[in-house]
Scaffold this active site. Structure first.
Site, PDB file in Angstrom:
ATOM      1  N   GLU A   1      46.721   9.221  10.853  1.00 17.85           N
ATOM      2  CA  GLU A   1      46.362   9.647   9.498  1.00 17.85           C
ATOM      3  C   GLU A   1      45.104  10.506   9.488  1.00 17.85           C
ATOM      4  OE1 GLU A   1      48.191   9.659   7.086  1.00 17.85           O
ATOM      5  OE2 GLU A   1      49.742   8.253   7.711  1.00 17.85           O
ATOM      6  N   GLN A  16      44.520  17.503   6.615  1.00 18.40           N
ATOM      7  CA  GLN A  16      44.406  18.967   6.580  1.00 18.40           C
ATOM      8  C   GLN A  16      44.954  19.633   7.838  1.00 18.40           C
ATOM      9  OE1 GLN A  16      42.709  20.538   3.520  1.00 18.40           O
ATOM     10  NE2 GLN A  16      43.771  18.606   3.197  1.00 18.40           N
ATOM     11  N   GLY A  19      39.580  20.845  15.105  1.00 16.62           N
ATOM     12  CA  GLY A  19      38.821  21.171  13.899  1.00 16.62           C
ATOM     13  C   GLY A  19      38.325  19.959  13.125  1.00 16.62           C
ATOM     14  N   TYR A  58      43.062   8.357   0.251  1.00 16.68           N
ATOM     15  CA  TYR A  58      44.374   8.614   0.851  1.00 16.68           C
ATOM     16  C   TYR A  58      44.599   7.766   2.093  1.00 16.68           C
ATOM     17  CZ  TYR A  58      47.907  10.229   3.883  1.00 16.68           C
ATOM     18  OH  TYR A  58      48.971  10.202   4.726  1.00 16.68           O
ATOM     19  N   ASP A 115      48.422  12.483  -1.128  1.00 13.03           N
ATOM     20  CA  ASP A 115      47.890  13.666  -0.461  1.00 13.03           C
ATOM     21  C   ASP A 115      48.433  14.913  -1.175  1.00 13.03           C
ATOM     22  OD1 ASP A 115      50.528  13.654   0.208  1.00 13.03           O
ATOM     23  OD2 ASP A 115      50.208  14.299   2.264  1.00 13.03           O
ATOM     24  N   CYS A 117      60.476  19.868  -0.472  1.00 18.52           N
ATOM     25  CA  CYS A 117      59.716  20.313  -1.649  1.00 18.52           C
ATOM     26  C   CYS A 117      58.451  21.041  -1.174  1.00 18.52           C
ATOM     27  CB  CYS A 117      59.366  19.104  -2.518  1.00 18.52           C
ATOM     28  SG  CYS A 117      58.831  19.525  -4.189  1.00 18.52           S
ATOM     29  N   CYS A 138      67.686  18.971  -2.094  1.00 18.47           N
ATOM     30  CA  CYS A 138      66.768  17.898  -2.494  1.00 18.47           C
ATOM     31  C   CYS A 138      67.538  16.692  -3.033  1.00 18.47           C
ATOM     32  CB  CYS A 138      65.798  18.397  -3.564  1.00 18.47           C
ATOM     33  SG  CYS A 138      64.655  17.116  -4.132  1.00 18.47           S
ATOM     34  N   CYS A 147      64.898  16.360 -11.618  1.00 28.04           N
ATOM     35  CA  CYS A 147      63.576  16.958 -11.431  1.00 28.04           C
ATOM     36  C   CYS A 147      63.238  17.819 -12.648  1.00 28.04           C
ATOM     37  CB  CYS A 147      63.550  17.813 -10.164  1.00 28.04           C
ATOM     38  SG  CYS A 147      61.983  18.687  -9.910  1.00 28.04           S
TER      39      CYS A 147
END
Length: 445
Positions: free
Chosen positions: A39, A44, A83, A122, A140, A194, A204, A210
């Site tokens: 996680e 990012q 990073g 998160y 997230d 998505c 989907c 939706c």
DNA sequence: TACCCGTGGAC
DNA sequence: TGTCCAAGGGT
């Protein structure tokens, strides 16, 4: 309360996930430590990028205790290139907290997990739901996008308040006993179907209800304000090569313990002053056009890019002596590299340099001998004039340093001479990894 | 709240 | 080539 549409959504999404979930290394089991590491790495960062890092990391630090007891430098080295390096240091700090406060066992307790270093809302929700199957939301970017579209939410997902709101919604959708799978299903849908740019609505599993899709807004949702563009910086870097017994070595330094690229190793470099930068990069212009300008200006004044480089290398060496107390002399321009951060763009101009002392008086710059002085663009003339006096005394000082002092005694504590072998032990940001790689390659020939 | 924190891939 | 943005957290 849970609406009919919500029941449908949760059921169909969960079924879809169970049938379509990817095989990923952190899905082998539900070891909280393995989930935690994944996680943090995935913050990012894309799955494909993370996988090889994750495999290497778990190989090197297979248990929470192993990570807690490892030298920080090794953890950082294992993270090199991924990073956001504070993630690595915070993860290790968190592991050490678990050892000292929870007997080395990741607690099955929301508040305790959330209190760990580097674990925010998160990651806390992800660990609690995936490792312990607790009904906690894990919201997230994927989840905010999926739910914004499905429920046609027009809140700005860049605002923290929106995440809080969506967390409540996400919590209400978790099916009894399937928190971990459901939370992963939301993210899996966001990653595979998505997607941000061209959502695959036709495949989907929850397209039928939706709201975003029904309103024709699947391409405009979620609403997200644009991030500020990164500010440009010109960095003047020194590729300081050893002579004599230090031949083949390069002088590097370690960054501060906090802030940008904390504790990483790099070529010594300084921020180019605005006055010097504007000569090369006129306001509002791209780098290419600016370089052409510099060329044109320099050519017109019979100097060329060389004059700009000479000015820059003077500033580099003078600033390096002021800020770090090391005395070096430039021997020429070596290369350029770009480094893009989230909030800064570095244009790194690299100058080759020699350390400490110089034997030839002829190399000492003077008004007559420095082509750069005579040929400097008009815009630089004033700056050069101001620096000239200091510059002369600076090089006189450099020239006066005895060889043995220069080579061994005068290094600040965060400086080190290294050969190509130490590259395997020290962690560098990518831009310096690239530059040094090119250098080692060049001197091999 | 608004910044500060890396990097690489996709379009 | 530029732009977006990816399983965010810290301050």
């Amino acid at each position: 309360m849970k609406t009919e549409a919500a029941h449908y959504f949760s059921r169909e999404l969960l079924n879809w996930y169970l049938a379509n979930k990817r095989v990923l290394p952190w899905r082998m089991n539900r070891d909280p430590y393995r989930i935690w590491v994944s996680e943090v790495m995935l913050q990012q960062t894309r799955v494909d990028t993370v996988i090889p890092y994750y495999e290497r990391f778990m190989d090197k630090f297979p248990t929470l205790t192993a990570l807690a007891e490892a030298p920080e430098a090794e953890v950082l080295k294992c993270w090199e290139g991924l990073g956001y390096y504070s993630r690595a240091r915070n993860l290790q700090a968190g592991a050490q907290e678990v050892v000292s406060r929870h007997n080395g066992i990741v607690p099955d307790h929301k508040e305790s997990v959330a209190a760990l270093r580097g674990v925010g809302p998160y990651t806390s929700g992800a660990i609690m739901s995936i490792a312990f199957n607790r009904p906690e939301p894990a919201v997230d970017g994927n989840v905010m996008r999926v739910l914004s579209r499905y429920f046609l939410l027009e809140d700005d997902i860049a605002k923290p308040a929106t995440r809080v709101k969506i967390e409540k919604l996400a919590a209400s959708l978790i099916p009894e006993g399937s928190a971990g799978d459901f939370n992963q299903a939301l993210m899996e849908l966001g990653a595979l179907v998505c997607t941000p740019k061209s959502p695959g609505c036709l495949t989907c599993p929850v397209m039928a209800h939706c709201e975003g899709r029904m309103a024709g807004m699947e391409h405009t949702l979620p609403i997200k304000t644009k991030a500020k563009p990164p500010r440009p910086e010109t960095r003047l870097a020194a590729l300081i090569v050893g002579t004599g017994e230090l031949a083949g070595m390069v002088l590097i330094r370690q960054r501060a313990e906090t802030g940008l690229l904390a504790k990483m190793w790099e070529l010594p470099h300084v921020l180019a002053p605005q006055s010097a930068e504007s000569i090369i990069k006129p306001k509002g212009r791209g780098r290419k056009a600016a370089a052409e300008d510099a060329n044109a200006t320099a050519t017109a004044s019979a100097g060329s890019l060389q004059s700009v480089h000479s000015l820059q290398s003077d500033i580099l060496c003078r600033t390096l002596s002021e800020e770090d107390g090391i005395l070096v002399r430039p021997t020429g321009w070596w290369g350029e590299a770009e480094h893009v951060f989230s909030h800064i763009v570095w244009d790194v101009q690299v100058f080759k340099a020699e350390f400490g002392f110089f034997t030839s008086v002829d190399q000492s710059p003077s008004e007559a001998q420095s082509p750069m002085r005579a040929a400097a663009p008009k815009a630089a003339a004033e700056l050069v004039g101001m620096l000239a006096a200091e510059q002369r005394s600076f090089y006189e000082l450099v020239d006066g340093i005895p060889a043995e002092l220069g080579e061994t005694k005068m290094l600040p504590p965060n400086y080190r001479w290294i050969g190509v072998q130490q590259m395997k032990e020290l962690a560098f940001p990518n831009v310096f990894l690239k530059l040094l790689g090119e250098y080692w390659h060049a001197i091999e020939q």
